[in-house]
Design a protein around this motif. Sequence first.
Motif, PDB file in Angstrom:
ATOM      1  N   ARG A  77       0.868  -1.178   0.000  1.00  0.00           N
ATOM      2  CA  ARG A  77       0.000   0.000   0.000  1.00  0.00           C
ATOM      3  C   ARG A  77       0.900   1.221   0.000  1.00  0.00           C
ATOM      4  O   ARG A  77       1.673   1.437   0.943  1.00  0.00           O
ATOM      5  N   LEU A  81      -1.373   6.271  -2.664  1.00  0.00           N
ATOM      6  CA  LEU A  81      -2.655   5.572  -2.597  1.00  0.00           C
ATOM      7  C   LEU A  81      -2.790   4.409  -3.581  1.00  0.00           C
ATOM      8  O   LEU A  81      -3.851   3.785  -3.672  1.00  0.00           O
ATOM      9  N   SER A 287       1.832   7.925   5.165  1.00  0.00           N
ATOM     10  CA  SER A 287       0.609   8.397   4.520  1.00  0.00           C
ATOM     11  C   SER A 287      -0.603   7.675   5.096  1.00  0.00           C
ATOM     12  O   SER A 287      -0.589   7.238   6.244  1.00  0.00           O
ATOM     13  N   ALA A 288      -1.633   7.470   4.277  1.00  0.00           N
ATOM     14  CA  ALA A 288      -2.922   6.991   4.784  1.00  0.00           C
ATOM     15  C   ALA A 288      -2.922   5.541   5.243  1.00  0.00           C
ATOM     16  O   ALA A 288      -3.700   5.159   6.117  1.00  0.00           O
ATOM     17  N   TYR A 289      -2.064   4.698   4.648  1.00  0.00           N
ATOM     18  CA  TYR A 289      -2.122   3.265   4.928  1.00  0.00           C
ATOM     19  C   TYR A 289      -1.224   2.818   6.070  1.00  0.00           C
ATOM     20  O   TYR A 289      -1.305   1.672   6.517  1.00  0.00           O
ATOM     21  N   PHE A 401      -7.898  10.785  -5.375  1.00  0.00           N
ATOM     22  CA  PHE A 401      -8.316   9.650  -4.562  1.00  0.00           C
ATOM     23  C   PHE A 401      -8.819   8.456  -5.383  1.00  0.00           C
ATOM     24  O   PHE A 401      -8.844   7.338  -4.889  1.00  0.00           O
TER      25      PHE A 401
END
Length: 425
Positions: A77, A81, A287-289, A401
């Motif tokens: 991941r 993204l 980041s996001a993951y 996204f």
Amino acid sequence: MEFSELIKTATVERVLLSCAGLPAVKGTLCITSHHLLLSSCPGGDAQPGAVELWLLIRNVDAVEKRLAGSSGTITLRCKDLKVLQLEIPGMEECLNIASSIEALSSVDSVMMMYPFFYRPQSLKLEEGWHLFPLEQYFQQIASQTSQWRLSDVNRDFTTCPTYPPAVIVPAAVDDDTLRKAARFRQGGRFPVLSYYHPKNGTVSPPPCPAPRPLSRHRQPSGEGGSKPPNLWGSPGARRLSLPTLHHPAGDAPQPPSAPPAPLHPCYSPSGGVPQAGHPFHLRCARSAYSHARLKQEAPLFLLFLDCVWQLSRQFPFSLEFGERLLLTLFDNAYASAYGTFLCNNVKERRVGREESTHSLWAWLNQPGEKKKYLNPLYSHNALVIWPSVEPQSIQLWQGLFFRWIRSSQYLDEAWAEIQQLVEGN
């Protein structure tokens, strides 16, 4: 530390690569100091020996592994993204590959990162770093108002280690007072000008009052550790406190201090870019993951880019650059071959970075690259734009996204046709 110490298995044959929206590819997987490579097997769907994957390992945000019998699957991941899946024959090989990627993606030493090893033939190291010195813009602002002045109080970084050498400060406050005020503020970050509108004089923050005389038991007000509400913003302005997606920042969030480039001249300090800088190394480490949450981690730069995208959507003719530039800045803030977003402040960036890494702006401003990032609909507008901030006016940035799960082929073709029409006229 040597990179070879972190690579337990360098090559694995017959690895199957899967990614949303693309056909699966089988080939040879290779791990280098900074990249993960997969070359498709001869006789496959792709051309013989074609490289199907060239992933900067720094871009990996989380590694997930699943074992089944004598083989295993690794899910990568990424910070941009994207999600990749690798099916690897051999349990030991799978564990070694996962361990190697985790170790290489977590190297924290700035000097070991890829920008210090990247040497494209088309660029010179000194290009792009000093296209427009920030002092040039600061002097321009100072010449437009008598309430603010350009100061070199931080020329040796001793007053505030995270500020640049030149700053714009209230004209009524001398340098000696600034040095005293800095002692009572976190990190020595005394008030500086973040925004100035040349037509109506709006500033943020407005001029601070002179500090009260110091005593043994009292800190100075106004320029001390607190900020009285009436000092921030202009009459009629609202100050909003919003939660971030991850952990809140430890100090006041500041938009980026990356050097402006000819590619988008409206993005300059005179147009509202704060001079205090942004700690990219701390804020964009993950980041996001990521399963880890660092204390200083916060997606503030992403939120800033999202705000700019909202502006571009509401005013499609007013920004000289397009969405592609915003996506490029996002990608490079988290994982890059360039040194533009390394470190946390000007002082850190000047120690060996500008002499040893390439600037992203030098790459983007090459004639063959520059037009890819321009907005073909751009028309100069000297007026102030007033965006709507109502909930119904804010949209999801699908180009960021959804870009790895939804094809942008038709949209890209439409923009290319618009570009041709504009160039034809």
